[in-house]
Scaffold this motif. Structure first.
Motif: not given
Length: 206
Positions: A98-110
């Motif tokens: 119904e509405r736009t969503t945003f999320a950071w999902t993962a991180t890595q060092d390389a």
């Protein structure tokens, strides 16, 4: 504006049935002067040329890039890519929201690339997954880029519907359109991701 578009290369003779990765990123240079409709028309031709001519010997490409860097300096960078995986069918089903969503999902060092956008979806909904090196672009800048992409598309669609009702009606008779994109609330962590690489996903109804 230089951009690399990922081509499957499967349209080339002898590659359709090959069981291995054959995709490569072709250089696409876009003149961004003028209004959005004008830039969009230019982009279509530039993109088709980039997809067609993406195939190359990677060792030759590495040598060419090294020569340009030696001549112009280390600021020369082609590591900004767009992979539109909707072409020829979606690899990933994207449910309509119904509405736009945003999320950071993962991180890595390389980090795998400076900036890469994967696009999945259909006429009903689009999901854009961003991979970025935070040394190249800060997470806040990456998020702003995704929201700007959505707002630009929404504004262009609204303008087209207002000034070209006849064309819009004709298109509606020829295909089943989705509803207009609706910007929505942003769901993000309280803090930006740490490390050199960040992955975010924004899903928008289209």
């Amino acid at each position: 504006m230089p951009l690399r578009l990922v081509s499957s290369n499967r349209f080339r003779a002898g590659l359709a049935g090959v069981i291995c990765p054959v995709s490569q990123a072709g250089l696409c240079v876009i003149d961004t002067s003028g209004d959005f409709a004008t830039v969009l028309r230019r982009t279509q031709g530039a993109a088709l040329a980039a997809y067609k001519h993406a195939s190359c010997n990677r060792l030759d490409l590495t040598r060419v890039i090294a020569g340009v860097v030696a001549d112009r300096g280390p600021q020369f960078d082609l590591d900004v890519s767009l992979n539109d995986r909707r072409l020829g069918g979606s690899l990933q089903d994207v449910p309509r929201t119904e509405r736009t969503t945003f999320a950071w999902t993962a991180t890595q060092d390389a980090p795998s690339s400076a900036l890469l956008l994967n696009v999945d979806g259909s006429d009903e909904a689009v999901a854009i997954t961003m991979y970025l090196d935070s040394h190249f672009l800060a997470p806040a800048g990456g998020e702003a880029l995704l929201w700007t992409m959505e707002s630009t598309a929404v504004a262009a669609a609204a303008t087209a519907a207002a000034i070209e009702p006849a064309v819009a009606a004709e298109s509606a008779a020829a295909m089943t359109p989705g509803a207009a994109m609706t910007p929505g609330a942003v769901a993000v962590p309280a803090t930006e991701p740490a490390g050199n690489s960040a992955v975010s996903t924004v899903t928008a109804a289209s």
